[in-house]
Scaffold this motif. Structure first.
Motif, PDB file in Angstrom:
ATOM      1  N   GLU A   9       0.824  -1.213   0.000  1.00 10.55           N
ATOM      2  CA  GLU A   9       0.000   0.000   0.000  1.00 10.55           C
ATOM      3  C   GLU A   9       0.855   1.259   0.000  1.00 10.55           C
ATOM      4  OE1 GLU A   9      -3.932  -2.107   1.987  1.00 10.55           O
ATOM      5  OE2 GLU A   9      -2.845  -0.606   3.161  1.00 10.55           O
ATOM      6  N   TRP A  12       2.300   1.814  -3.584  1.00  9.74           N
ATOM      7  CA  TRP A  12       1.409   2.303  -4.643  1.00  9.74           C
ATOM      8  C   TRP A  12       0.853   3.684  -4.334  1.00  9.74           C
ATOM      9  CZ3 TRP A  12       1.920   0.735  -9.244  1.00  9.74           C
ATOM     10  CH2 TRP A  12       2.465  -0.527  -9.466  1.00  9.74           C
ATOM     11  N   GLN A  13       0.704   4.016  -3.083  1.00  6.98           N
ATOM     12  CA  GLN A  13       0.300   5.389  -2.758  1.00  6.98           C
ATOM     13  C   GLN A  13       1.381   6.378  -3.197  1.00  6.98           C
ATOM     14  OE1 GLN A  13      -0.633   5.035   1.422  1.00  6.98           O
ATOM     15  NE2 GLN A  13      -2.363   3.687   0.992  1.00  6.98           N
ATOM     16  N   GLY A 115      -6.081   5.356   0.040  1.00  4.36           N
ATOM     17  CA  GLY A 115      -5.900   5.011  -1.368  1.00  4.36           C
ATOM     18  C   GLY A 115      -6.924   5.595  -2.311  1.00  4.36           C
ATOM     19  N   ASP A 735      -6.961  -1.647   1.847  1.00  3.68           N
ATOM     20  CA  ASP A 735      -7.878  -2.404   0.990  1.00  3.68           C
ATOM     21  C   ASP A 735      -8.916  -3.156   1.816  1.00  3.68           C
ATOM     22  OD1 ASP A 735      -6.754  -1.596  -1.397  1.00  3.68           O
ATOM     23  OD2 ASP A 735      -5.372  -3.285  -1.532  1.00  3.68           O
ATOM     24  N   HIS A 848      -4.778  -1.291  -4.136  1.00  7.28           N
ATOM     25  CA  HIS A 848      -3.351  -1.508  -3.867  1.00  7.28           C
ATOM     26  C   HIS A 848      -2.930  -2.923  -4.233  1.00  7.28           C
ATOM     27  CE1 HIS A 848      -4.819   1.588  -1.006  1.00  7.28           C
ATOM     28  NE2 HIS A 848      -3.669   2.190  -1.264  1.00  7.28           N
ATOM     29  N   GLU A 852      -0.404  -4.227  -7.467  1.00  5.83           N
ATOM     30  CA  GLU A 852       0.772  -5.076  -7.281  1.00  5.83           C
ATOM     31  C   GLU A 852       0.680  -6.336  -8.143  1.00  5.83           C
ATOM     32  OE1 GLU A 852       4.494  -6.154  -5.704  1.00  5.83           O
ATOM     33  OE2 GLU A 852       3.403  -4.233  -5.713  1.00  5.83           O
TER      34      GLU A 852
END
Length: 941
Positions: A9, A12-13, A115, A735, A848, A852
């Protein structure tokens, strides 16, 4: 590796922020879609788990629409002017801007870690000068406009001046004050500048006028009706009283009809539309003038020369009942009350007015059971019957609604009947169909009129037009349309708000020059009103206009900045316009707006008003700002309780008994922090360290555990039931939080928060992750062709999620995802063709983990948000096989998967060749085989 949600997380943030993944362009060839959340006020407490509910829903929809090929605008900002920061400034001396900045930093951190796919390049803050410059500019346009009823739209004030110059005021049809002058062009030419400005102020769409307001002395400001509850301020619980003072107002009543009509064109929840309809309150009826009895002739006062009109005007929707009037009522705050009160009634009237000041207008309107009032000692004359009618004051009449006076017809209205009965006033029957009026009112319109002079014998339909014509011919009334809605107060006697871009000269307001915008909020040394009662801005030094005497010292109300903010998002960094015409033409209106229903008669109404005004002046094209509105339900707190034992004297001890045993003792229930309770079981060590007074607590347990009591309440710090999303994200990930909030129930419904079920969602995501990995947690997918069963599982979830999102039924999608992953797990599916589509489908909910896996599947980083949503193929759901239950002598023995195209002879051949079936026959020969296609096989031996 196992599902490492924290690393995934954060990764990707950061990627989304660094690459501005969700930045929207205003010139795309894609179809546009504008998704908007009601932007938050950044409070010091930050977000609790209830706040993100609507944001998560809008984010799922935004991500879905991008996958469907739309250019999505999904912005976020802050409604950053507000009372809490100012109250904190009063208490501590810290400037509200510092408090606000710190609070925004907390909100931004929390929003980022959930997110959301916001376009942060368009962030707005209503307290920033670059933003409120345009709020002030819109105020100036309103000040320089009037509403032309002939054209049914706002126009520049210069067109009104041209009418005055050309033909005077007699033929002007405008939304304006009641006391406008009738004058000729020659008269206008002789008016002084002050006289002209005074008269124009009666027509402007924002104007100064003495108004009855909700004054809160403790807060030092005027409050809107929706900020007052039961006579106290909603924030802080301070007493509120009714008070007359000069206030800026917005002439929203000019738009009343358009605001009503527009409700039929928008996709909003019906309860919200109904609240606005009731708030606007359109009524068709008549205005009637009741002449005030000559005070001198009845020796009511020693100096009885009326300084006002010689009649009281009332509005009624039942002019047909005028012969049944037995009293008239004025609002206690009506400006003529003191003048029309006889000396012997003065004490009673003044005492009643004092009691009324303690109630808000909403409370007065809501209280239909209490009968109260005071007689003024004055009489008026019924214009149709010539009868004397006593004049009362009563708090159910409001000065700001209509004329502030109503006529009482006890035989036809229950409230009037109760009032007349209480004060021993006559109840006059007016229709021969009225029944039992000695017991209660009868509002019927049936039958024919009696005791009603020249309308005796007529029906309702015959009487109303006759009465309206008679009133107009006699110059004592006319047919009229009235609205319950009043003009909106537009000012607060506080510091932390937009300065109003006005200065005063000789007591009259004038606009500053546009090039002087923004009028910056000045620094002051204290945030309280001055010792002489002036607003805090009076403390500013060296804050004087280039012309005139002084600036306006009030600031704009809390709703000013939120009444146009969706347009600023369209072009947030424009220095020369509130938004460029090209951006407005492209984005047009908000397609989906998500927020609370508590704003129905506040923000949502004011925004529609300002939008219509901007359209009238040609700055925008849309009549309505928000095409579709969804009100998310409230997430309520789930409180936990401990039970402290009291001794025989009722004194609390240090012993706490578990909930199931509490009835054996005398106990007191105490709220306990829900964050030290899991599955309603109290963590005893954490409880002891929670508060010093519990350090030596002792416990009476049930089966070795302390079980807490439970109750669903509003989530608040005082009940210790606030759940911080930070804690859940730390433990389970964003998530999981996103999916769990959706899983709690339908978006529009209120529901209690219960952390007990979140573990199941977390396990689901681990199971989803497992689909892509082998026993050693190594990423392993196959390029083999999917089986029919695998494609069926995939296309079921494609259709289900697509249908659910389009219907905003997010909770049912979550359970469907769980079913799909279970099916694919049972099928041991690791096929790329299935799993890659599943990643895309789940990505709006759990972005997230999907980002991935998307990259691990070999795709470009960041491309997931703009790939295509998988296409549903119904062929994959066609059932071409059936698992037949096979019975022997009526007892089910096995299931046999067979094609639905097979006929009975083919089925029998396959059945007898099956080794398992032969064991059930035990060497016996079947006597009969019953075969029903797609249902059963039953073998009789």
């Amino acid at each position: 590796m196992d599902y490492q949600f924290k690393e995934i997380e954060q990764k990707w943030q950061k990627f989304w922020a660094d690459h501005e993944t969700f930045k929207a362009e205003s010139n795309s060839e894609k179809p546009k879609y504008y998704v908007l959340d009601m932007f938050p006020y950044p409070s010091g407490a930050g977000l609790h788990v209830g706040h993100p509910l609507g944001y998560i829903a809008s984010d799922i929809f935004s991500r879905y629409k991008r996958l469907k090929g739309f250019n999505v605008l999904h912005p976020m900002g802050y409604d950053s002017f507000g009372l809490p920061a100012e109250q904190y400034a009063i208490q501590t001396g810290q400037h509200p801007a510092i408090t606000t900045e710190a609070n925004i930093a907390t909100y931004r951190r929390q929003l980022d870690q959930i997110g959301f796919s916001f376009d942060w390049s368009r962030e707005v803050r209503t307290s920033e000068p670059s933003y409120y410059k345009w709020t002030q500019w819109i105020f100036m346009q309103l000040f320089n406009s009037w509403y032309n009823l002939e054209n049914d739209r706002a126009e520049d004030i210069t067109t009104l001046i041209e009418k005055f110059n050309a033909s005077g005021s007699a033929d002007v049809k405008a939304a304006c004050d009641e006391d406008v002058k009738i004058f000729l062009p020659s008269d206008w030419a002789t008016f002084t500048e002050e006289e002209k400005q005074t008269e124009l102020l009666k027509y402007r769409l924002t104007y100064l006028r003495e108004s009855t307001v909700n004054w809160c002395p403790a807060l030092g400001t005027v409050l809107a009706n929706d900020e007052v509850k039961d006579g106290f301020s909603e924030r802080g619980g301070f007493p509120v009283e009714q008070k007359k003072m000069m206030q800026w107002s917005m002439r929203i009543t000019a738009y009343a009809d358009r605001l009503l009509q527009g409700l039929d064109t928008i996709d909003w929840p019906e309860p919200v539309k109904e609240m606005q309809r009731n708030w606007i309150g359109k009524s068709v009826g008549a205005s009637v003038k009741f002449k005030i009895e000559d005070l001198r002739s009845t020796n009511q006062t020693s100096d009885a020369v009326l300084r006002t009109s010689d009649y009281i005007e009332v509005f009624t929707t039942r002019v047909d009942t005028i012969f049944g009037v037995s009293y008239l009522v004025l609002a206690p705050e009506h400006e003529w009350v003191a003048e029309l009160t006889r000396p012997e009634q003065k004490a009673e009237v003044e005492n009643y007015i004092a009691q009324t000041k303690k109630k808000s207008e909403l409370d007065r309107m809501a209280d239909t059971k209490t009968v109260s009032g005071a007689f003024t000692g004055t009489y008026v004359i019924n214009p149709v019957s010539g009868e004397r009618v006593p004049l009362y004051i009563a708090d159910y009449v409001l000065a700001g609604y209509g004329t502030g006076a109503v006529m009482g017809v006890p035989s036809g209205d229950q409230r009037d009947w109760l009032f007349a009965t209480h004060f021993n006033l006559p109840v006059i029957q007016i229709l021969d169909a009225q029944k039992d009026i000695d017991v209660q009112a009868d509002p019927t319109k049936e039958g024919k009129y009696i005791n009603s002079a020249f309308i005796n014998g007529l029906t309702y339909r015959e009487a109303v037009p006759l009465l309206n014509n008679w009133l107009e011919e006699e110059n004592v009334g006319k047919a009229k349309v009235n609205f319950r809605q009043r003009d909106a107060i537009f000012g607060r006697q506080r510091y932390w708000g937009e300065p109003i871009p006005v200065y005063f000269k000789d007591g009259l307001p004038y606009l500053i020059k546009e090039e002087e915008l923004p009028l910056i909020l000045p620094e002051i040394n204290k945030y309280l009103p001055t010792e002489t009662g002036e607003p805090p801005l009076a403390r500013a030094s060296n804050w004087t206009p280039s012309a005139g005497d002084h600036y306006e010292l009030s600031t704009m109300p809390g709703w000013a900045g939120s009444s146009w903010y969706w347009y600023r998002y369209m072009d947030a960094n424009n220095d020369t316009d509130f938004a460029a015409k090209e951006a407005i033409d492209y984005w047009q209106a908000v397609d989906l707006y998500i927020g609370g229903s508590e704003h129905a008669t506040g923000h949502l109404l004011y925004s529609r008003f300002w939008n219509k005004f901007l359209k009238d002046l040609g700055y925008t094209k849309e009549e309505e700002p928000f095409k579709k509105l969804i009100n998310q339900g409230m997430i309520q707190g789930r409180s936990n309780f401990v039970y402290r034992i009291n001794d025989e004297n009722g004194k609390p001890t240090s012993t706490f008994v578990s909930a199931g045993l509490r009835r054996e003792y005398k106990t007191s229930a105490l709220h306990v922090d829900v964050n030290i309770v899991e599955n309603d079981t109290l963590d005893l060590n954490k409880f002891k360290s929670w508060r010093e007074e519990y350090a030596n607590a002792e416990f009476i347990l049930e089966n070795g555990k302390y079980i807490c009591g439970v109750e669903v309440e509003k989530m608040s710090k005082s009940k210790f039931n606030v759940v911080n999303p930070d804690d859940l994200i730390e433990r389970y990930g964003a998530d999981t939080l996103r999916m769990y909030e959706m899983f709690l129930g339908p978006l529009e419904q209120s529901k209690p928060w219960n952390t007990n079920g979140i573990e199941g969602v977390f396990k689901f995501l681990r199971k989803f992750w497992r689909l892509f990995h082998n026993e050693a947690w190594e990423f392993t997918v196959s390029d083999a062709e999917p089986t029919k069963a695998e494609l069926k599982a995939l296309h079921k979830i494609i259709k289900k999620v697509q249908d659910d999102i389009e219907r905003f039924s997010f909770n049912t999608s979550v359970s469907s995802f769980m079913i799909a992953v279970n099916e694919l797990t049972d099928l041991k599916c690791n096929k790329r063709a299935v799993l890659q589509d599943l990643v895309v489908i789940l990505s709006p909910y759990a972005p997230h983990i999907c980002e991935e896996l998307w990259v691990q599947l070999g795709n470009e980083a960041g491309s997931l948000s703009y790939t295509a949503f998988p296409t549903f193929n119904p062929d994959h759901l066609v059932e071409d096989e059936f698992a037949y239950p096979v019975s022997v002598n009526g007892k089910m023995k096995m299931n046999l998967n067979l094609s639905l195209t097979l006929a009975q002879p083919e089925v029998e051949a396959i059945l007898f060749a099956n080794e398992q079936f032969q064991k059930f026959l035990d060497g016996k020969t079947p006597k009969k085989i019953i075969f029903v296609k797609g249902k059963i096989i039953n073998v009789v031996v």
